[in-house]
Design a protein around this motif. Structure first.
Motif, mmCIF file in Angstrom:
data_model
loop_
_atom_site.group_PDB
_atom_site.id
_atom_site.type_symbol
_atom_site.label_atom_id
_atom_site.label_comp_id
_atom_site.label_asym_id
_atom_site.label_seq_id
_atom_site.Cartn_x
_atom_site.Cartn_y
_atom_site.Cartn_z
ATOM 1 N N ASP A 188 0.824 -1.209 0.000
ATOM 2 C CA ASP A 188 0.000 0.000 0.000
ATOM 3 C C ASP A 188 0.860 1.263 0.000
ATOM 4 O OD1 ASP A 188 -2.342 -1.438 -0.046
ATOM 5 O OD2 ASP A 188 -2.640 -1.373 2.134
ATOM 6 N N SER A 189 1.892 1.305 0.846
ATOM 7 C CA SER A 189 2.714 2.519 0.919
ATOM 8 C C SER A 189 3.556 2.692 -0.337
ATOM 9 C CB SER A 189 3.598 2.492 2.167
ATOM 10 O OG SER A 189 4.532 1.437 2.135
ATOM 11 N N ARG A 190 3.943 1.587 -0.970
ATOM 12 C CA ARG A 190 4.671 1.693 -2.245
ATOM 13 C C ARG A 190 3.814 2.348 -3.309
ATOM 14 N NH1 ARG A 190 6.934 -4.501 -2.830
ATOM 15 N NH2 ARG A 190 8.780 -4.346 -1.507
ATOM 16 N N ARG A 191 2.554 1.940 -3.376
ATOM 17 C CA ARG A 191 1.661 2.452 -4.419
ATOM 18 C C ARG A 191 1.181 3.865 -4.138
ATOM 19 N NH1 ARG A 191 -0.749 -2.942 -4.196
ATOM 20 N NH2 ARG A 191 -2.273 -2.078 -2.729
ATOM 21 N N ALA A 192 1.386 4.356 -2.928
ATOM 22 C CA ALA A 192 0.804 5.633 -2.515
ATOM 23 C C ALA A 192 1.514 6.842 -3.118
ATOM 24 C CB ALA A 192 0.813 5.736 -0.994
ATOM 25 N N ALA A 193 2.689 6.646 -3.722
ATOM 26 C CA ALA A 193 3.421 7.765 -4.314
ATOM 27 C C ALA A 193 4.274 7.251 -5.452
ATOM 28 C CB ALA A 193 4.289 8.462 -3.268
ATOM 29 N N GLU A 194 4.503 8.107 -6.450
ATOM 30 C CA GLU A 194 5.299 7.716 -7.615
ATOM 31 C C GLU A 194 6.793 7.776 -7.334
ATOM 32 O OE1 GLU A 194 4.107 10.032 -10.951
ATOM 33 O OE2 GLU A 194 2.134 9.061 -11.113
ATOM 34 N N ARG A 195 7.182 8.419 -6.226
ATOM 35 C CA ARG A 195 8.589 8.509 -5.846
ATOM 36 C C ARG A 195 8.676 8.404 -4.331
ATOM 37 N NH1 ARG A 195 11.021 14.328 -4.685
ATOM 38 N NH2 ARG A 195 11.947 12.935 -3.138
ATOM 39 N N LEU A 196 9.870 8.195 -3.818
ATOM 40 C CA LEU A 196 10.090 8.213 -2.382
ATOM 41 C C LEU A 196 9.851 9.628 -1.867
ATOM 42 C CD1 LEU A 196 11.226 6.709 0.191
ATOM 43 C CD2 LEU A 196 13.443 7.669 -0.468
ATOM 44 N N LEU A 197 8.917 9.784 -0.934
ATOM 45 C CA LEU A 197 8.594 11.120 -0.419
ATOM 46 C C LEU A 197 9.503 11.451 0.763
ATOM 47 C CD1 LEU A 197 4.700 11.251 -0.740
ATOM 48 C CD2 LEU A 197 6.486 11.841 -2.404
ATOM 49 N N LEU A 198 10.770 11.661 0.436
ATOM 50 C CA LEU A 198 11.804 12.019 1.407
ATOM 51 C C LEU A 198 12.699 13.075 0.782
ATOM 52 C CD1 LEU A 198 13.282 11.514 4.126
ATOM 53 C CD2 LEU A 198 14.593 9.734 2.953
ATOM 54 N N HIS A 199 12.867 14.202 1.489
ATOM 55 C CA HIS A 199 13.587 15.348 0.929
ATOM 56 C C HIS A 199 14.482 15.961 1.991
ATOM 57 C CE1 HIS A 199 14.152 18.760 -1.836
ATOM 58 N NE2 HIS A 199 14.041 19.547 -0.784
ATOM 59 N N ALA A 200 15.766 16.143 1.642
ATOM 60 C CA ALA A 200 16.722 16.824 2.531
ATOM 61 C C ALA A 200 16.475 18.326 2.430
ATOM 62 C CB ALA A 200 18.146 16.472 2.129
ATOM 63 N N THR A 201 15.791 18.867 3.417
ATOM 64 C CA THR A 201 15.247 20.222 3.294
ATOM 65 C C THR A 201 16.098 21.311 3.932
ATOM 66 O OG1 THR A 201 13.187 21.480 3.571
ATOM 67 C CG2 THR A 201 13.848 20.100 5.417
ATOM 68 N N GLU A 202 17.005 20.930 4.842
ATOM 69 C CA GLU A 202 17.722 21.954 5.612
ATOM 70 C C GLU A 202 19.110 21.445 5.982
ATOM 71 O OE1 GLU A 202 16.735 24.675 9.597
ATOM 72 O OE2 GLU A 202 15.241 23.294 8.751
#
Length: 222
Positions: A188-202
């Protein structure tokens, strides 16, 4: 849950956006899907480092982001700046913050995840929790918002250690995998987004030449 077979490497084109540039270092905004450094074989020769070095021949990598992760990445300019920045990372003078979207709602709203990690050798590049042989690993998380309708949460993540895949494994281990994670998510979590929703923001760090505090920001594209 076994990871899905890796798709063909098709990184986004173009030079990554430059967030900061001076004679000592370059800070770039790496897109998801681009390797930080070259991988195995000619099919994986394209990377952020190789693209930057075509324009800045003295640029040298001092840390990495997973291919699937986007956000701020530092390159040193020249051997001496590489040495100084590497020491800053080793001495934990560099503070990194990430934004992620995860399945469910972590509870409590703020906490620490202290789970030792080690490479899962038969299933490389996967990492795993191992209380006997794993290296100490610590992540601080903060709930930023929760979407009850889709049962997902936006969280701030601050790693106190820098283990491979640390944030991804830690969030999975507490039952809240990062959405779009093909290595550690469930179906389910794999299908929930087209990419890994992780971003180095700061990123916050002392400048390797002047010692002045640098504070750099990149808003997540999700």
């Amino acid at each position: 849950m076994q990871p899905l077979p890796a798709p063909p490497y098709q990184p986004p084109p173009g030079m990554p956006a430059i967030i900061h540039l001076d004679d000592s270092l370059i800070v770039l905004d790496k897109p998801a899907g681009l390797l930080s450094v070259l991988g195995r074989g000619p099919a994986h020769a394209d990377s952020l480092a190789s693209r930057v070095q075509m324009e800045f021949a003295d640029a040298r990598i001092v840390h990495r982001l997973d291919m699937a992760t986007s956000g701020l990445l530092i390159m040193a300019r020249g051997l001496e700046m590489e040495r100084r920045l590497s020491i800053a990372f080793q001495q934990r003078q560099v503070e990194k913050r990430y934004i992620a979207v995860v399945a469910g709602r972590p509870g409590p709203d703020e906490g620490e995840i202290a789970l030792p990690l080690i490479t899962d050798w038969p299933n490389r590049p996967r990492q795993k929790v191992d209380f006997e042989a794993g290296k100490p690993s610590l992540t601080h998380y903060t709930l930023l918002s929760h979407d009850a309708g889709r049962d997902r949460s936006r969280v701030g993540l601050r790693p106190h250690t820098g283990r491979s895949h640390q944030l991804r494994v830690h969030m999975m281990a507490i039952g809240h995998p990062i959405l779009g994670d093909e290595l550690y998510g469930d179906a389910d979590s794999r299908r929930a987004a087209e990419r890994l929703l992780l971003h180095a923001t700061e990123l916050t760090l002392p400048h390797p030449l002047t010692g002045a505090l640098l504070h750099l920001l990149s808003e997540p594209p999700f």
